[in-house]
Design an enzyme around this catalytic site. Structure first.
Site, PDB file in Angstrom:
ATOM      1  N   THR A 320       0.803  -1.212  -0.034  1.00 24.96           N
ATOM      2  CA  THR A 320       0.073  -0.019  -0.085  1.00 24.96           C
ATOM      3  C   THR A 320       0.739   1.182  -0.008  1.00 24.96           C
ATOM      4  OG1 THR A 320      -1.595   1.199   1.174  1.00 24.96           O
ATOM      5  CG2 THR A 320      -0.039   0.059   2.488  1.00 24.96           C
ATOM      6  N   HIS A 372       2.747 -11.865  13.969  1.00 25.08           N
ATOM      7  CA  HIS A 372       3.837 -12.498  14.790  1.00 25.08           C
ATOM      8  C   HIS A 372       3.597 -13.871  15.029  1.00 25.08           C
ATOM      9  CE1 HIS A 372       7.776 -12.183  16.795  1.00 25.08           C
ATOM     10  NE2 HIS A 372       7.511 -11.038  17.592  1.00 25.08           N
TER      11      HIS A 372
END
Length: 401
Positions: A320, A372
């Site tokens: 983006t 994560h």
């Protein structure tokens, strides 16, 4: 001959849609393949066109109604001669027509002694709304200073009305579109369901900018008008980095981690209807010209509302670019089920230390948000460093080193 106008066949991932806008009304003439109605789904807006010349006989689903796949929206009479478009008829009607003035607008007009024909209407079919009258009052020229004494009461009434208008705290309530509501839901889910973390780095854009400056004219001439931008360099750099760090190119499916042996990179495109993420397929096999021309096509079709579901399904990684709007640094949100998204930002000239000397260089911050649960911090940092190294020495992308 009567024909049923049905909603399009929705893909398995789309349960239903909403009637967004009827472009034709009952009795109005239509040409074959002329747009009749827009159906908004969670992902795209689908267009329904006239099957042949004729008229819309009856509308069965109004704007805002929910429709299922292939549900009947209206009946259509083929070959019939219809009336002219309502908008054209409205333009031909006298400006002071009472039907064009709403009750609230009429009250303000009468209170202030205004001529309705002098007020431009922005409502449906050119109708005059309360807001139109208020805007007219705000922009109305002030009365001459030497006004007759007899006109004082009327002037006071006008001033009082103006005080009411200018002091009004206007609010406008607009329901969310299905696309905007879906975007909001997915963004919240991404933050709630992922262990999202963001790491940052910066890249010296001078080598890419110099390379682009040197070859942009030849590139455009060679590739039939396709312009050489920055996004293609980032897509190719990300592709090489994704090969080295497959976890960044993976997705999570329940308790399974799915590693993809290909690179399908989504590129976020801002449209009037919201943010859309069409996907570049097999970017490893695409040239810089292929990337640039495909992104340009995505942008054009996105603004026209013509991106299809096939354009946006899938994707293993997303880029983006908030820099086009002036963003210097941001934290992009994951695009589930992908495990990472990279944010580009504004190129800003800054003083940097180079070999013990201060130089002014065009720098860009890069951000990588990642899940994560799937990606360790070491991999995320090394992924961004790889992209940084490739962009600061573009020849490495050609040599794949």
């Amino acid at each position: 001959m009567s024909i049923e106008i049905k909603a399009p066949t929705f893909p398995e991932s789309v349960a239903d849609g909403t009637v967004a806008t009827w472009h034709k009304q009952p009795g109005e003439a239509c040409s074959a393949d002329e747009l009749i109605v827009d159906i908004e789904t969670d992902k795209v807006v689908l267009e329904v066109v006239a099957p042949e010349d004729g008229v819309v006989a009856e509308i069965l689903k109004g704007e805002g109604d929910t429709v299922l796949s292939e549900e009947v929206l209206a009946t259509f009479t083929a070959g019939a001669a219809g009336a002219a478009a309502p908008a054209a008829a409205a333009e031909a009607a006298p400006a002071g027509d009472a039907d064009k003035v709403g009750p609230a607008a009429r009250k303000l007009i009468d209170e202030n002694g205004l001529d309705a024909s002098a007020i431009p209407g922005t409502g449906k079919n050119g109708g005059i709304t309360k807001e139109d009258v208020q805007n007219f009052l705000k922009n109305k020229p002030a009365a001459p200073a030497a006004a007759p004494a007899a006109a004082a009461p009327a002037a006071s009434a006008t001033a009082a009305a103006l005080n009411i208008v200018t002091g009004e705290r206007v609010e406008k309530r607009v329901p969310m579109t299905r696309l905007r509501a879906t975007i909001a839901k997915r963004l919240v889910e991404a933050q709630q369901n992922a262990a999202m973390l963001t790491t940052y780095n910066e890249v010296n854009m001078k080598p890419v900018m110099e390379l682009r400056k040197q070859y942009k004219d030849l590139f455009e001439k060679t590739h039939n008008g396709t312009r050489l931008g920055f996004m293609s360099f980032f897509v190719k750099a990300a592709t090489e980095a994704l090969k080295k760090f497959p976890a960044v190119n993976a997705s999570i499916d329940g308790n399974d981690m799915v590693y993809h042996g290909y690179q399908d990179i989504g590129v976020a495109v801002s449209t009037d209807r919201g943010l859309m993420v069409p996907v570049l397929r097999d970017t490893d096999a695409m040239s810089l010209a292929d990337v640039e021309s495909t992104i340009a096509d995505f942008g054009k079709r996105g603004r026209e509302g013509k991106l299809g579901l096939d354009d946006m399904q899938g994707g293993t990684f997303t880029i983006t670019n908030g820099g086009v709007f002036g963003s210097l640094m941001s934290t992009p949100i994951l695009n589930p089920p992908q495990t990472a998204i990279m944010g580009m930002h504004k190129i800003q000239e800054r003083p940097m230390a180079v070999n013990g000397q201060v130089e002014i260089l065009p720098m860009m911050y890069l951000a990588l948000s990642y899940d994560h649960r799937m990606i360790d911090g070491k991999e995320a940092v090394q992924f961004l460093v790889t992209i940084k190294d490739l962009l600061e020495d573009p020849a490495r992308m050609l040599l794949e080193v």
